[in-house]
Design a protein around this motif. Structure first.
Motif, PDB file in Angstrom:
ATOM      1  N   ILE A  80      13.469   3.249  10.494  1.00 22.36           N
ATOM      2  CA  ILE A  80      12.094   2.836  10.490  1.00 22.36           C
ATOM      3  C   ILE A  80      11.178   3.692  11.213  1.00 22.36           C
ATOM      4  O   ILE A  80      10.036   4.157  10.877  1.00 22.36           O
ATOM      5  N   ASP A  81      11.398   4.739  12.148  1.00 16.33           N
ATOM      6  CA  ASP A  81      10.662   5.569  12.657  1.00 16.33           C
ATOM      7  C   ASP A  81      10.675   6.679  11.847  1.00 16.33           C
ATOM      8  O   ASP A  81       9.584   7.637  11.981  1.00 16.33           O
ATOM      9  N   ASN A  82      11.404   7.073  10.940  1.00 18.92           N
ATOM     10  CA  ASN A  82      10.992   8.284   9.896  1.00 18.92           C
ATOM     11  C   ASN A  82      10.682   7.728   8.422  1.00 18.92           C
ATOM     12  O   ASN A  82      11.818   8.030   7.630  1.00 18.92           O
ATOM     13  N   LYS A  83       9.608   7.211   8.353  1.00 20.26           N
ATOM     14  CA  LYS A  83       9.432   6.187   7.068  1.00 20.26           C
ATOM     15  C   LYS A  83       9.104   7.341   6.047  1.00 20.26           C
ATOM     16  O   LYS A  83       9.286   7.059   4.790  1.00 20.26           O
ATOM     17  N   HIS A  84       8.712   8.632   6.333  1.00 19.05           N
ATOM     18  CA  HIS A  84       8.535   9.446   5.406  1.00 19.05           C
ATOM     19  C   HIS A  84       9.735  10.150   4.785  1.00 19.05           C
ATOM     20  O   HIS A  84       9.790  10.682   3.512  1.00 19.05           O
ATOM     21  N   LEU A  85      10.891   9.924   5.249  1.00 17.89           N
ATOM     22  CA  LEU A  85      12.309   9.894   4.944  1.00 17.89           C
ATOM     23  C   LEU A  85      12.589   9.087   3.592  1.00 17.89           C
ATOM     24  O   LEU A  85      13.329   8.999   2.749  1.00 17.89           O
ATOM     25  N   LEU A  86      12.360   7.691   4.061  1.00 19.72           N
ATOM     26  CA  LEU A  86      12.611   6.401   3.319  1.00 19.72           C
ATOM     27  C   LEU A  86      11.692   6.406   1.904  1.00 19.72           C
ATOM     28  O   LEU A  86      12.182   5.634   0.922  1.00 19.72           O
ATOM     29  N   SER A  87      10.747   7.095   2.027  1.00 17.03           N
ATOM     30  CA  SER A  87       9.635   7.114   0.837  1.00 17.03           C
ATOM     31  C   SER A  87      10.160   7.477  -0.347  1.00 17.03           C
ATOM     32  O   SER A  87       9.922   6.934  -1.403  1.00 17.03           O
ATOM     33  N   GLU A  88      11.334   8.226  -0.385  1.00 16.82           N
ATOM     34  CA  GLU A  88      12.140   8.711  -1.566  1.00 16.82           C
ATOM     35  C   GLU A  88      12.994   7.690  -2.037  1.00 16.82           C
ATOM     36  O   GLU A  88      13.160   7.866  -3.283  1.00 16.82           O
ATOM     37  N   TYR A  90      12.651   4.000  -1.278  1.00 17.46           N
ATOM     38  CA  TYR A  90      12.070   2.568  -1.381  1.00 17.46           C
ATOM     39  C   TYR A  90      10.547   2.804  -1.848  1.00 17.46           C
ATOM     40  O   TYR A  90       9.868   3.757  -1.991  1.00 17.46           O
ATOM     41  N   GLU A  91      10.103   1.707  -2.423  1.00 17.22           N
ATOM     42  CA  GLU A  91       8.839   1.603  -3.064  1.00 17.22           C
ATOM     43  C   GLU A  91       7.726   1.432  -1.692  1.00 17.22           C
ATOM     44  O   GLU A  91       8.319   1.059  -0.642  1.00 17.22           O
ATOM     45  N   PRO A  92       6.510   1.636  -2.040  1.00 19.26           N
ATOM     46  CA  PRO A  92       5.805   1.654  -0.735  1.00 19.26           C
ATOM     47  C   PRO A  92       5.607   0.170  -0.253  1.00 19.26           C
ATOM     48  O   PRO A  92       5.432   0.261   0.992  1.00 19.26           O
ATOM     49  N   GLU A  93       5.768  -0.778  -1.009  1.00 16.20           N
ATOM     50  CA  GLU A  93       5.519  -2.109  -0.387  1.00 16.20           C
ATOM     51  C   GLU A  93       6.915  -2.728  -0.118  1.00 16.20           C
ATOM     52  O   GLU A  93       6.946  -4.176   0.253  1.00 16.20           O
ATOM     53  N   ALA A  94       7.900  -2.025  -0.020  1.00 11.79           N
ATOM     54  CA  ALA A  94       9.074  -2.683   0.392  1.00 11.79           C
ATOM     55  C   ALA A  94       9.257  -3.168   1.868  1.00 11.79           C
ATOM     56  O   ALA A  94       8.443  -2.508   2.744  1.00 11.79           O
ATOM     57  N   LEU A  95      10.181  -3.898   2.087  1.00 12.25           N
ATOM     58  CA  LEU A  95      10.422  -4.524   3.478  1.00 12.25           C
ATOM     59  C   LEU A  95      10.611  -3.303   4.590  1.00 12.25           C
ATOM     60  O   LEU A  95      10.090  -3.338   5.545  1.00 12.25           O
ATOM     61  N   MET A  96      11.401  -2.410   4.199  1.00 13.18           N
ATOM     62  CA  MET A  96      11.654  -1.279   5.191  1.00 13.18           C
ATOM     63  C   MET A  96      10.390  -0.413   5.691  1.00 13.18           C
ATOM     64  O   MET A  96      10.487   0.480   6.469  1.00 13.18           O
ATOM     65  N   MET A  97       9.468  -0.232   4.398  1.00 14.19           N
ATOM     66  CA  MET A  97       8.426   0.547   4.665  1.00 14.19           C
ATOM     67  C   MET A  97       7.329  -0.298   5.344  1.00 14.19           C
ATOM     68  O   MET A  97       6.351   0.518   5.804  1.00 14.19           O
ATOM     69  N   GLU A  98       7.159  -1.772   5.706  1.00  9.82           N
ATOM     70  CA  GLU A  98       6.353  -2.303   6.230  1.00  9.82           C
ATOM     71  C   GLU A  98       6.797  -2.681   7.909  1.00  9.82           C
ATOM     72  O   GLU A  98       7.670  -1.997   8.344  1.00  9.82           O
TER      73      GLU A  98
END
Length: 560
Positions: A80-88, A90-98
């Motif tokens: 969660i602290d490194n959301k710039h890595l998860l953007s590849e 997950y979708e922008p509105e995914a639960l892990m990105m919010e």
């Protein structure tokens, strides 16, 4: 997407709550067959798959391992602290990105109290389809009441366990305090006993003080009475003294004169006694110093003998080493001479082979010339000449073969010559090393000569020390004579002087210390080699150069 995230959040809360309740009722140790644990993984997968673009098999395996390691909340927080890595992924509105992802991290911290035993072997994690069982979370009122009752019972049991633990700690604390109180009571009783003993001692001291005061009063009264009686007796004696004083004045003056003379004699005797005592102490100190010096010189003699033995051993080793170096040098010289003889033989054989080659070349050229002349002169005898020519060709081929063999032999000789040259160069390097060994041998011989010189000096010093030790007994009489002669001079101790007073050179084993019998200072042998007859000594004694000159000047002035 927002509704999906909200639904997943509610399901995650319910699944974690049900999992914790069931785990607390079963002992906090779960396996893969536990239904609430399976449903928790299904809900967790739905949360992680929400808006995910890739496959989920590895993610499921990571999820199982993280829960068994009790690190699921920590790993998810890092993601969660490194959301710039998860953007590849997950979708922008995914639960892990919010923000709901951080809430899930807080909910997962409570699962660290569980022990999960899961097996990942033989399972197809990519093809699994997770279905949420809502019957675990949607219960009727009775079930809810039963769950609340179970929660109340669990809370009461937890409180009971807490109270028992607190009671155990309090009992331990009370036991410690009781032991401390017992120790304090024992200490207090000891202090009371000491206080009573001190009080009794104070009372006894007060009684003794009172008795002493009474005795002091009695002694004072007695002393006053004795003083009055003494005053009366003194008056009577004074009258008698006044009557007899006239006759005693003359006697007193004579006695006083005798007393003064006796006091003078006594003072002279006391001075002489003090002088004798001082001389005795100086003699004792000089004896101790002489004994100490003798012991030190004996220790030095032993050390010098050990050094002499070590020097002799080193010289013997150096002699053996020099003999070995000379023998190896002789062997290498013989090898060099043998290699030079082989080289000369190879060179002579090469010269012979070159001569044979030249001879064959000349024979070939003569044969060609003869064949050419025969062709010009005898045209009719071509067939015969052709046969001769063929023979000559055969001879030429044989000569070429011989020449080729000679060339190969020459090349072999050249290779052997090169090998001999390499060997000769190696021998030259070894010869240079031998020269270096000779140089080291010369240096060692020089060092040996220096060591022999040092050894000779040490032997000379040892001889002087032996003479000095043999004369140590005679120095006692000299010290006695010096004590008599140096009543007005200061005899300097051996430990106080490290350099000669005149030339200021440092004392050593070869440079000994010598006292001047006139001034008492310490000089070397060169600066105190003069002997002179002094009034305090029965024979000529050693004096320094300065005192020798001064005493000669006094003698000359006295004679004039």
């Amino acid at each position: 997407m927002m509704e999906e995230r909200a639904n997943l959040m509610h399901m995650m809360k319910l699944s974690i709550k049900v999992l914790l309740q069931s785990a607390l009722s079963l002992g906090r140790s779960l396996d893969a067959e536990h239904a609430p644990l399976q449903q928790f993984f299904v809900v967790m997968e739905h949360c992680l798959k929400h808006g995910l673009k890739t496959a989920v098999g590895r993610g499921r395996a990571w999820l199982y391992l993280a829960l068994m390691q009790k690190k699921l909340a920590d790993y998810l927080k890092v993601l969660i602290d490194n959301k710039h890595l998860l953007s590849e992924f997950y979708e922008p509105e995914a639960l892990m990105m919010e923000e709901e992802g951080m809430v899930i991290v807080g909910l997962l911290v409570g699962l660290n109290v569980l022990d999960a035993n899961l097996c990942l072997k033989g399972e197809d994690l990519d093809s699994q389809v997770g279905v949420i069982d809502f019957s675990l979370y949607l219960k009727d009122v009775q079930d809810l009441d039963g769950g609340k009752e179970h929660e109340r019972i669990t809370d009461v049991l937890d409180q009971k366990n807490y109270v028992e633990e607190l009671n155990r700690h309090l009992s331990c604390t009370v036991g410690d305090l009781q032991t401390k109180i017992d120790g304090l009571e024992k200490t207090n009783s000891k202090l009371q006993e000491e206080l009573s003993a001190a009080t009794d001692r104070i009372c006894s001291l007060q009684e003794e003080q009172q008795q002493l005061r009474e005795q002091n009063e009695l002694i004072r009264e007695r002393s006053e009475k004795s003083v009055e009686i003494t005053k009366q007796d003194t008056k009577v004696e004074l009258d008698t003294y006044k009557q007899t004083r006239q006759g005693l004045d003359e006697m007193y003056s004579d006695v006083w004169k005798q007393l003064k003379e006796e006091k003078k004699v006594r003072l002279e005797l006391e001075k002489e006694l003090e002088l004798q005592i001082g001389m005795k102490t100086e003699m004792e100190i000089a004896m101790k110093l002489l004994e100490k010096d003798t012991h030190e010189k004996q220790d030095t003699l032993v050390a010098l003998r050990q050094q002499l033995e070590e020097v002799k051993a080193i010289n013997l080793q150096m002699f053996h080493k020099a003999q070995n170096a000379e023998s190896s040098l002789q062997q290498k010289n013989e090898a060099i001479t043998s290699f030079e003889g082989k080289t000369n033989q190879v060179m002579s054989s090469m010269k012979q082979m070159e001569e044979r080659l030249q001879h064959s070349e000349r024979a070939r050229q003569g044969a060609e010339e003869r064949s050419h002349k025969l062709q010009q002169e005898l045209g009719g005898r071509i067939s015969a000449l052709q046969r001769q020519l063929s023979q000559l060709h055969e001879q030429c081929s044989s000569l070429e073969k011989e020449l080729k063999s000679e060339k190969e032999h020459r090349q072999a000789l050249q290779r052997e010559l090169q090998h001999e040259k390499d060997t000769s160069s190696l021998l030259r390097t070894e010869l240079q090393q031998v020269e270096g060994l000779k140089k080291e041998l010369r240096e060692l011989q020089d060092e040996k000569a220096e060591l022999q010189k040092i050894c000779e000096e040490q032997e000379q010093a040892l001889q002087e020390m032996g003479l000095h030790l043999s004369q140590s007994k005679l120095k006692m009489e000299d010290i006695k004579e010096v004590n008599q002669a140096l009543k007005g001079h200061a005899w300097l101790k051996d430990d106080e002087a490290t350099h000669c007073r005149q030339c200021e050179k440092e004392f050593s084993i070869s440079r000994r210390k010598h006292h001047c019998r006139n001034c008492g200072h310490i000089f070397c042998n060169t600066c105190s080699s003069n002997e002179l007859a002094l009034p305090s000594y029965p024979k000529p004694v050693r004096v320094c150069d300065g005192c020798h000159t001064l005493l000669l000047q006094r003698c000359s002035s006295t004679a004039s």
